[in-house]
Write an enzyme that holds these catalytic residues in place. Structure first.
Site, short mmCIF file in Angstrom:
data_model
loop_
_atom_site.label_atom_id
_atom_site.label_comp_id
_atom_site.label_asym_id
_atom_site.label_seq_id
_atom_site.Cartn_x
_atom_site.Cartn_y
_atom_site.Cartn_z
N ASN A 148 -14.21 -9.60 -8.99
CA ASN A 148 -12.82 -9.47 -9.41
C ASN A 148 -12.48 -10.41 -10.54
O ASN A 148 -11.87 -10.02 -11.54
CB ASN A 148 -11.89 -9.69 -8.21
N CYS A 152 -10.02 -8.30 3.89
CA CYS A 152 -10.54 -8.73 5.19
C CYS A 152 -11.77 -7.91 5.52
O CYS A 152 -11.94 -6.79 5.03
CB CYS A 152 -9.50 -8.61 6.31
N GLU A 180 0.83 -1.21 0.00
CA GLU A 180 0.00 0.00 0.00
C GLU A 180 0.86 1.27 0.00
O GLU A 180 0.92 2.01 0.99
CB GLU A 180 -0.99 -0.03 1.17
N GLU A 218 -5.02 -8.83 -1.02
CA GLU A 218 -5.36 -8.65 0.40
C GLU A 218 -6.82 -8.27 0.56
O GLU A 218 -7.32 -7.37 -0.13
CB GLU A 218 -4.49 -7.58 1.06
#
Length: 510
Positions: free
Chosen positions: A380, A351, A246, A349
Site C-alpha cells: 500500500n 484484519c 463500506e 481497515e
C-alpha cells in the site's frame, strides 16, 4: 555526513525489555504482557556511521536490536543489493493506527486498570507502536454486543431520544488516556464513520441493508452533528470523517451486519449539500475522506463522486480497506493518485480471519498473518497510501464480541482470566513501521530488489533526517543483503533471517 568506515566493527546486540514468549505450536509465538511487565522497544541515540537493526522472526525473536556500523566501499557486496536515494521523495506519511470499537473497549475493560494502561501504552506510548490514528465508529458495528444506533425510536424526527451508550464512555476514557501518554499528542488524529443510520430513516427499516430515504438527508446530518457535539462535550475532537463504512455493502439484501448503501453520486450529494454545511455551521470542519471501501472500487468510485465539483473541493482524501487486496492490483491506488494527486489515500481497515475460508478466526501466534500485514503495508505505501490503520485493537481468544458472529483476529488478544494480553506477530508487523516512521516522513526511492522472490522492502526519510528501511524476508532461508546509500560510499552487509521482519535506521546525509 556519513563517512566511510574502513574496519568492520563487531556486531553488538542490545537487550531492551524482552518478550516473554508463549508458544502455541511450531513457529507460533506470542509475547505475554501483564500489569507488571511488557516488552518494549529499545532505541539508543543514533550516531553517525551507525545502523540500528531491529529483527522479529518466526522462530521467536521480537524487535531484537543489533547495532552495526557502515563499512567502506572496498568491501565486497552481497548478491542482493538495495540502494536508497533520499533525493527521490514520494508521498508524505500521515501515520498508523487501529480502531477503538465497542469490542476493543469491552475487551480492554476486562483487564485490571494497570494492565489496561500497559495495553494502551503498547500501542500509543513512546516505547510502543507509536500509533497516531484511532478510528472510532458512530454508534454500533458488528463488533458490538447488539445492533443499535443512537436513536432507535421510530419516527423521532426531533432526535429527542438521541443518546450515547455505555460503550462510548469507555471509549472516551481510553481516548483521553491515549492522548495523555503519546509522545506527540498534537499529532493525534481521531476519525470516524457510521455503519448505518437509524433503521427508521432507511427504505428497508433494517440496520443491515438499505439506503437512506431522501427526506431524511438533513435529519441524518443532524444526527451526525449530535455525535460530534456529544464527543466534544466530553473533550474529544474529531479530526476526520467518511460518509459511511463500506457503502456498497448496504445494497446487498439482508447483509449480515450493520450497513447502509451509498452510490458515489448520493454520497457526494449528501456530504456536500447536507453534512458539511450542518457541521460547518456548528463549528466543525473535519477532514473528509471518500469511499471507505475496497480497492476494487478505485478509481471509479471517487471519480464518480468528484464529478460533483463541490465534492471534489470538499474531500481531501480517499479511504480504502484491505479485504480484496489479494484479488485486485495495487495499481488501482496509483491510478487514483495520478488522477487526483491533491487527494491523499489512507488505508482505514484491515484484519485477518475475516474470510469465510478461514475456519479458525483467531490463530494465536500466527506468523503467516503477521506477514500478511507487513507485506500489505509495504504494498500500500509503495503505491501512494499515506498510512495504514488496523481494525479492532483488542479482541478475546474467540475474536469476539460480535453480535453477527463475524469473528476475526487481532494484533492483541486479551486473556482476562490471567489478567494478561498477548501481542501477536501482527502487532510487531505494524510496529516495524509505526514505531520508526513518524508523521511527516516521506517515502523515498529504494531499488535493487526487483525480481527477488523473497525480499520486499520500502524506505523512508523522517523529519529527524533518519533513513528507515523496512524489509521482509518471506523465504525459509536467510538472505545476505547489502544496503547502499546513494549519498555515501559506505554500505552495510546484513544477513536477513528466514521468515523475518527487519527495520534499519541510520542518519541521512546532512
Amino acid at each position: 555526513m556519513l563517512r566511510a568506515v574502513i574496519l568492520i566493527v563487531a556486531l553488538v546486540t542490545v537487550k531492551g525489555d524482552n518478550c516473554i514468549p508463549r508458544s502455541f505450536g511450531e513457529g507460533r509465538t506470542v509475547c505475554v504482557c501483564n500489569s507488571t511487565y511488557c516488552d518494549t522497544i529499545s532505541e539508543p541515540n543514533l550516531q553517525q556511521n551507525q545502523v540500528l537493526w531491529y529483527t522479529s522472526t518466526q522462530d521467536g525473536k521480537r524487535m531484537q536490536l543489533n547495532v552495526d556500523n557502515f563499512v567502506g566501499k572496498n568491501k565486497p557486496d552481497n548478491d542482493v543489493v538495495l540502494t536508497v536515494d533520499s533525493s527521490e521523495k514520494y508521498q508524505r506519511i500521515q501515520g498508523f493506527g487501529g480502531a477503538m470499537t465497542d469490542a476493543a473497549a469491552l475487551n480492554i475493560r476486562t483487564l485490571s486498570n494497570k494492565t489496561q494502561r500497559v495495553l494502551l501504552e503498547s500501542y500509543f506510548g513512546s516505547n510502543g507502536s507509536r500509533y497516531t490514528f484511532t478510528r472510532i465508529p458512530i454508534a454500533g458495528t458488528d463488533f458490538s454486543t447488539r445492533p443499535y444506533t443512537y436513536d432507535d425510536t421510530p419516527g423521532d424526527v426531533t432526535l429527542s431520544h438521541f443518546s450515547l451508550v455505555e460503550e462510548d464512555y469507555y471509549k472516551i476514557g481510553y481516548l483521553h488516556y491515549i492522548q495523555s501518554i503519546m509522545p506527540n499528542p498534537e499529532n493525534y488524529r481521531i476519525f470516524t464513520t457510521a455503519w448505518s443510520a437509524p433503521p427508521w430513516m432507511k427504505n428497508t427499516n433494517s440496520i443491515t441493508w438499505g439506503v437512506l430515504k431522501r427526506e431524511y438527508y438533513a435529519l441524518y446530518a443532524e444526527y451526525i452533528k449530535k455525535f460530534f457535539d456529544a464527543y466534544k462535550e466530553l473533550g474529544i475532537n474529531i479530526w476526520g470523517i467518511t460518509p459511511g463504512n463500506e457503502p456498497l455493502d448496504g445494497f446487498i439484501p439482508f447483509f449480515p451486519f450493520n450497513a447502509m448503501g451509498w452510490t458515489p453520486t448520493a454520497s457526494a450529494t449528501w456530504s456536500t449539500d447536507f453534512l458539511a454545511p450542518i457541521l460547518s455551521n456548528a463549528g466543525y470542519n473535519p477532514v473528509y475522506m471518500a469511499m471507505d471501501d475496497q480497492r476494487f472500487e478505485l478509481p471509479w468510485f471517487p471519480e464518480t463522486m468528484f464529478n460533483n465539483l463541490k465534492a471534489r473541493e470538499l474531500f481531501s482524501g480517499v479511504a480504502v480497506h484491505w479485504y480484496a487486496d489479494d484479488f485486485f492490483s495495487p495499481i488501482r491506488l496509483t491510478l487514483t493518485h495520478d488522477k487526483y494527486p491533491d487527494k491523499f489515500i489512507l488505508m482505514t481497515e484491515a484484519c485477518t480471519g475475516s474470510s469465510p475460508l478461514e475456519i479458525r478466526k483467531v490463530i494465536l501466534g500466527s506468523w503467516d498473518r503477521g506477514e500478511e500485514y507487513a507485506l500489505d503495508i509495504i504494498e500500500n505505501l509503495s503505491h501512494w497510501t499515506v498510512g495504514w490503520v488496523d481494525w479492532n485493537m483488542a479482541l478475546n481468544k474467540n475474536g469476539a464480541p460480535n453480535w453477527a458472529k463475524n469473528y476475526v483476529d487481532s494484533p492483541i488478544i486479551v486473556m482476562p482470566e490471567n489478567d494478561e494480553f498477548y501481542k501477536q506477530p501482527m502487532f510487531y508487523a505494524i510496529s516495524h513501521f509505526s514505531s520508526f516512521v513518524p508523521r511527516d516522513s516521506y517515502r523515498i526511492l529504494s531499488t535493487g530488489l526487483e525480481g527477488n522472490p523473497d525480499i520486499e522492502a520500502i524506505a523512508f526519510l523522517t523529519p529527524e533526517q533518519q533513513i528507515v528501511i523496512v524489509a521482509v524476508n518471506k523465504g525459509s532461508s536467510p538472505v545476505a543483503i547489502t544496503v547502499k546509500d546513494k549519498y555515501t560510499d559506505s554500505k552495510i552487509n546484513l544477513n536477513l533471517s528466514a521468515k523475518s521482519f527487519n527495520t534499519l535506521l541510520y542518519l541521512a546525509q546532512q
